[in-house]
Design an enzyme around this catalytic site. Structure first.
Site, PDB file in Angstrom:
ATOM      1  N   ARG A  66      22.140-133.260  16.085  1.00 25.54           N
ATOM      2  CA  ARG A  66      21.607-134.605  15.810  1.00 25.54           C
ATOM      3  C   ARG A  66      22.393-135.657  16.578  1.00 25.54           C
ATOM      4  O   ARG A  66      23.594-135.787  16.390  1.00 25.54           O
ATOM      5  CB  ARG A  66      21.680-134.903  14.314  1.00 25.54           C
ATOM      6  CG  ARG A  66      20.687-134.089  13.532  1.00 25.54           C
ATOM      7  CD  ARG A  66      21.097-133.975  12.087  1.00 25.54           C
ATOM      8  NE  ARG A  66      20.368-132.888  11.451  1.00 25.54           N
ATOM      9  CZ  ARG A  66      19.468-133.061  10.491  1.00 25.54           C
ATOM     10  NH1 ARG A  66      19.195-134.239  10.046  1.00 25.54           N
ATOM     11  NH2 ARG A  66      18.849-132.012   9.987  1.00 25.54           N
ATOM     12  N   ASN A 100      12.842-146.270   7.846  1.00 26.02           N
ATOM     13  CA  ASN A 100      12.372-146.184   6.458  1.00 26.02           C
ATOM     14  C   ASN A 100      12.444-147.541   5.751  1.00 26.02           C
ATOM     15  O   ASN A 100      12.207-147.632   4.556  1.00 26.02           O
ATOM     16  CB  ASN A 100      13.176-145.146   5.678  1.00 26.02           C
ATOM     17  CG  ASN A 100      12.701-143.741   5.974  1.00 26.02           C
ATOM     18  OD1 ASN A 100      11.643-143.544   6.572  1.00 26.02           O
ATOM     19  ND2 ASN A 100      13.481-142.755   5.578  1.00 26.02           N
ATOM     20  N   SER A 120      11.253-126.655 -10.242  1.00 27.20           N
ATOM     21  CA  SER A 120      11.384-127.510  -9.074  1.00 27.20           C
ATOM     22  C   SER A 120      10.242-127.268  -8.099  1.00 27.20           C
ATOM     23  O   SER A 120       9.965-126.114  -7.731  1.00 27.20           O
ATOM     24  CB  SER A 120      12.732-127.188  -8.409  1.00 27.20           C
ATOM     25  OG  SER A 120      12.905-127.945  -7.247  1.00 27.20           O
ATOM     26  N   HIS A 144      13.459-132.638  -2.382  1.00 28.11           N
ATOM     27  CA  HIS A 144      14.522-133.152  -1.505  1.00 28.11           C
ATOM     28  C   HIS A 144      15.874-132.511  -1.822  1.00 28.11           C
ATOM     29  O   HIS A 144      16.155-132.144  -2.968  1.00 28.11           O
ATOM     30  CB  HIS A 144      14.614-134.665  -1.702  1.00 28.11           C
ATOM     31  CG  HIS A 144      15.516-135.348  -0.727  1.00 28.11           C
ATOM     32  ND1 HIS A 144      16.773-135.778  -1.062  1.00 28.11           N
ATOM     33  CD2 HIS A 144      15.348-135.650   0.579  1.00 28.11           C
ATOM     34  CE1 HIS A 144      17.335-136.354  -0.012  1.00 28.11           C
ATOM     35  NE2 HIS A 144      16.489-136.284   1.000  1.00 28.11           N
ATOM     36  N   GLU A 183       8.383-134.916  -6.463  1.00 27.15           N
ATOM     37  CA  GLU A 183       8.357-136.222  -5.782  1.00 27.15           C
ATOM     38  C   GLU A 183       6.942-136.787  -5.825  1.00 27.15           C
ATOM     39  O   GLU A 183       5.996-136.051  -6.120  1.00 27.15           O
ATOM     40  CB  GLU A 183       8.794-136.050  -4.319  1.00 27.15           C
ATOM     41  CG  GLU A 183      10.194-135.478  -4.178  1.00 27.15           C
ATOM     42  CD  GLU A 183      10.601-135.245  -2.720  1.00 27.15           C
ATOM     43  OE1 GLU A 183      10.067-135.920  -1.824  1.00 27.15           O
ATOM     44  OE2 GLU A 183      11.459-134.386  -2.503  1.00 27.15           O
ATOM     45  N   SER A 186       8.350-136.856   2.117  1.00 24.29           N
ATOM     46  CA  SER A 186       8.671-137.714   3.253  1.00 24.29           C
ATOM     47  C   SER A 186       8.374-137.094   4.604  1.00 24.29           C
ATOM     48  O   SER A 186       8.229-137.816   5.582  1.00 24.29           O
ATOM     49  CB  SER A 186      10.130-138.119   3.202  1.00 24.29           C
ATOM     50  OG  SER A 186      10.946-136.993   3.451  1.00 24.29           O
ATOM     51  N   ASP A 202      10.758-138.257  -8.392  1.00 23.05           N
ATOM     52  CA  ASP A 202      11.434-138.963  -7.293  1.00 23.05           C
ATOM     53  C   ASP A 202      10.379-139.824  -6.604  1.00 23.05           C
ATOM     54  O   ASP A 202       9.458-139.308  -5.972  1.00 23.05           O
ATOM     55  CB  ASP A 202      12.032-137.920  -6.340  1.00 23.05           C
ATOM     56  CG  ASP A 202      12.659-138.524  -5.095  1.00 23.05           C
ATOM     57  OD1 ASP A 202      12.062-139.446  -4.517  1.00 23.05           O
ATOM     58  OD2 ASP A 202      13.722-138.044  -4.676  1.00 23.05           O
ATOM     59  N   HIS A 245       9.946-142.510  -1.756  1.00 27.56           N
ATOM     60  CA  HIS A 245       9.072-142.955  -0.658  1.00 27.56           C
ATOM     61  C   HIS A 245       7.828-143.685  -1.173  1.00 27.56           C
ATOM     62  O   HIS A 245       6.892-143.925  -0.411  1.00 27.56           O
ATOM     63  CB  HIS A 245       8.698-141.772   0.234  1.00 27.56           C
ATOM     64  CG  HIS A 245       9.897-141.206   0.918  1.00 27.56           C
ATOM     65  ND1 HIS A 245      10.422-141.744   2.079  1.00 27.56           N
ATOM     66  CD2 HIS A 245      10.736-140.197   0.560  1.00 27.56           C
ATOM     67  CE1 HIS A 245      11.507-141.069   2.422  1.00 27.56           C
ATOM     68  NE2 HIS A 245      11.723-140.135   1.519  1.00 27.56           N
ATOM     69  N   THR A 258      14.794-145.442  -4.787  1.00 31.25           N
ATOM     70  CA  THR A 258      15.843-145.964  -3.905  1.00 31.25           C
ATOM     71  C   THR A 258      15.594-147.449  -3.670  1.00 31.25           C
ATOM     72  O   THR A 258      14.459-147.920  -3.749  1.00 31.25           O
ATOM     73  CB  THR A 258      15.853-145.222  -2.554  1.00 31.25           C
ATOM     74  OG1 THR A 258      16.963-145.683  -1.773  1.00 31.25           O
ATOM     75  CG2 THR A 258      14.584-145.476  -1.744  1.00 31.25           C
ATOM     76  N   LYS A 269      14.699-148.092   1.065  1.00 32.01           N
ATOM     77  CA  LYS A 269      13.558-147.852   1.965  1.00 32.01           C
ATOM     78  C   LYS A 269      12.550-148.994   1.801  1.00 32.01           C
ATOM     79  O   LYS A 269      12.679-150.012   2.458  1.00 32.01           O
ATOM     80  CB  LYS A 269      12.998-146.464   1.697  1.00 32.01           C
ATOM     81  CG  LYS A 269      14.087-145.381   1.915  1.00 32.01           C
ATOM     82  CD  LYS A 269      13.570-143.987   1.757  1.00 32.01           C
ATOM     83  CE  LYS A 269      14.661-142.949   1.608  1.00 32.01           C
ATOM     84  NZ  LYS A 269      15.452-142.669   2.798  1.00 32.01           N
ATOM     85  N   THR A 302      15.555-130.058   8.489  1.00 34.48           N
ATOM     86  CA  THR A 302      14.768-131.062   7.752  1.00 34.48           C
ATOM     87  C   THR A 302      13.318-130.596   7.606  1.00 34.48           C
ATOM     88  O   THR A 302      12.678-130.841   6.583  1.00 34.48           O
ATOM     89  CB  THR A 302      14.832-132.425   8.482  1.00 34.48           C
ATOM     90  OG1 THR A 302      16.202-132.698   8.772  1.00 34.48           O
ATOM     91  CG2 THR A 302      14.267-133.536   7.652  1.00 34.48           C
TER      92      THR A 302
HETATM   93  N1  PLP Z   1      14.859-138.525  -2.353  1.00 34.93           N
HETATM   94  C1  PLP Z   1      14.096-138.361  -1.266  1.00 34.93           C
HETATM   95  C2  PLP Z   1      12.772-137.703  -1.421  1.00 34.93           C
HETATM   96  C3  PLP Z   1      14.532-138.796  -0.003  1.00 34.93           C
HETATM   97  O1  PLP Z   1      13.772-138.620   1.080  1.00 34.93           O
HETATM   98  C4  PLP Z   1      15.784-139.445   0.094  1.00 34.93           C
HETATM   99  C5  PLP Z   1      16.314-139.956   1.389  1.00 34.93           C
HETATM  100  O2  PLP Z   1      15.764-139.914   2.408  1.00 34.93           O
HETATM  101  C6  PLP Z   1      16.551-139.574  -1.065  1.00 34.93           C
HETATM  102  C7  PLP Z   1      16.069-139.121  -2.273  1.00 34.93           C
HETATM  103  C8  PLP Z   1      17.886-140.242  -1.016  1.00 34.93           C
HETATM  104  O3  PLP Z   1      17.739-141.623  -1.064  1.00 34.93           O
HETATM  105  P1  PLP Z   1      18.859-142.577  -0.423  1.00 34.93           P
HETATM  106  O4  PLP Z   1      18.570-142.656   1.037  1.00 34.93           O
HETATM  107  O5  PLP Z   1      18.734-143.847  -1.159  1.00 34.93           O
HETATM  108  O6  PLP Z   1      20.180-141.889  -0.675  1.00 34.93           O
END
Ligand code: PLP
Length: 401
Positions: free
Chosen positions: A21, A51, A134, A139, A182, A186, A211, A214, A242, A245, A360
């Site tokens: 990366r 993001n 899960s 994530h 989620e 993402s 979660d 996004h 979060t 983003k 990823t």
């Molecule tokens: N959850 C998901 C689905 C994510 O994609 C991310 C980060 O990209 C996080 C949690 C973590 O969030 P943060 O960037 O605020 O640490």
């Protein structure tokens, strides 16, 4: 000892696989989003993979809140909230987030990652006999929380309520269970069937953990995410989000019952032993959340820009994953080509979009993940699409029908 040579060999391996990366040194200019100065190539570029989905990180209201709070309260929080004290900005932000999600309470963390890790880790570890279910595409931060808890974990097929039903039916009825998933995934940009997942979890008396990282800011009448849009927020035990983003600042949180949030506050090491967000960050996030609870301008413009980019990609036959969200994965399918295309877009056209490689995404599904914002102009979109089209021809990549 061989420490240094070990590190170097591992890095060389990553480079050989095309998975190393590279950081881009980017200087964002407040007020000029999505433009940024790229130090590597010495010129301004257009950022297509941020993001900061709505550009709230440079919204005047957010900047003003942060600047005023810094001048009044200083730079840092001074430590953990337990020892250095909580601030009115933390308290107000937690009230706002609880109201946003229709919950009794909310609890702030320094990142979304930490909120997932600490909350799932604590709940699953502390509830006697707890089992975690899960989604297969969850994530890393949720998965790390599950690992840390050492609770037994069962994976159900991605976005598949029938498979969740199958797994739940195989487990003893009278043990606590957490079903974790989620809203917007993402990397593929697909959206979970929240109501159906809640139906299944409720039938089996399982807690639900969503979660919304996004989704928050972007979907729903008040920006509460997909759970807000679908009217199912009240059915979810925990909504996690979060502030980094859609809200453009930094930090993470959970929203849930007062007892649950107090429980996590009292037992989660990732909360107790980590310094709090600076009050100015909380103030900026609060301004952003408040703004997006009442203003729909950003959400409407965002959806329109996303639709336009998709339409233009279709017209050029540039293959991208069809999904109902704001995330546009343009599929390359090879890590080296993805990197070369990304470099070409940058150096020839000033288009900055990072390639997304393993781990990823699965090997063979390497992609350019494009995230349009309300601030990308028609002209920006034309530059992006023609640069991609040129790369597709030069790399002899297949076009979509
Ligand atoms: N959850 C998901 C689905 C994510 O994609 C991310 C980060 O990209 C996080 C949690 C973590 O969030 P943060 O960037 O605020 O640490």
């Amino acid at each position: 000892m061989w420490y240094e040579s070990f590190f170097r060999e591992q890095l060389a391996d990553l480079k050989r696989q095309g998975n190393y990366r590279h950081f881009a040194e980017l200087e964002r200019h407040a007020g000029h989003f999505p433009r940024a100065f790229h130090h590597g190539i010495g010129r301004d570029v257009t950022v297509w993979c941020s993001n900061d989905y709505l550009g709230m990180g440079q919204h005047p209201t957010v900047l003003r809140a942060m600047t005023e709070a810094t001048e009044r309260y200083g730079a840092g929080a001074g430590g953990t909230r337990n020892i250095s004290g909580t601030s009115p900005q933390h308290v107000a932000l937690e009230h706002e987030l609880a109201a946003l999600h229709g919950k009794e309470a909310a609890l702030l963390f320094t990142s979304g990652y930490m909120s997932n890790w600490a909350t799932i880790g604590t709940l699953a570890q502390r509830m006697p006999g707890c089992i975690v279910l899960s989604d297969a595409a969850n994530h890393a931060s949720m998965i790390e929380g599950m690992r840390h808890s050492r609770a037994p974990k069962h994976i159900f097929r991605h976005n598949d309520p029938a498979d969740l039903e199958r797994v739940l039916a195989s487990l003893p009825r009278d043990v606590p269970k957490i079903v974790a998933f989620e809203s917007v995934y993402s990397m593929d940009g697909d959206i979970a069937p929240l109501a159906e997942l809640c139906d299944v979890a409720e039938r089996h008396q399982a807690m639900t953990y969503l979660d919304e990282v996004h989704g928050v800011g972007l979907y729903g009448a008040q920006g509460g995410g997909i759970s807000d849009r679908d009217g199912v927020g009240h059915r979810l035990t925990v909504i996690e989000g979060t502030l980094a983003k859609g809200y453009g600042v930094v930090g993470g949180y959970i929203a849930g019952s007062a007892a649950l949030c107090d429980f996590v506050r009292s037992f989660a090491s990732g909360f107790i032993f980590s310094s709090a967000l600076p009050p100015a960050v909380a103030a900026a996030a609060l301004a952003s959340v408040r703004h997006l609870r009442t203003s729909t301008t950003e959400r409407a413009a965002h959806a329109e820009r996303v639709a336009r980019v998709r339409r233009r990609l279709n017209e050029e036959g540039l293959p991208h994953l069809a999904n109902p969200s704001h995330i546009i994965p343009v599929m390359v399918g090879d890590p080296v080509q993805a990197r070369l295309i990304s470099e070409q877009l940058l150096t020839r056209h000033g288009v900055y979009v990072q390639p997304i490689n393993y781990p990823t995404v699965p090997r063979g599904t390497e992609r350019l993940r494009i995230t349009p914002t309300p601030l990308h102009s028609d002209a920006d979109i034309e530059v992006l699409v023609s640069a991609l089209s040129e790369a597709w021809s030069e790399f002899s990549l297949a076009r979509a029908a």
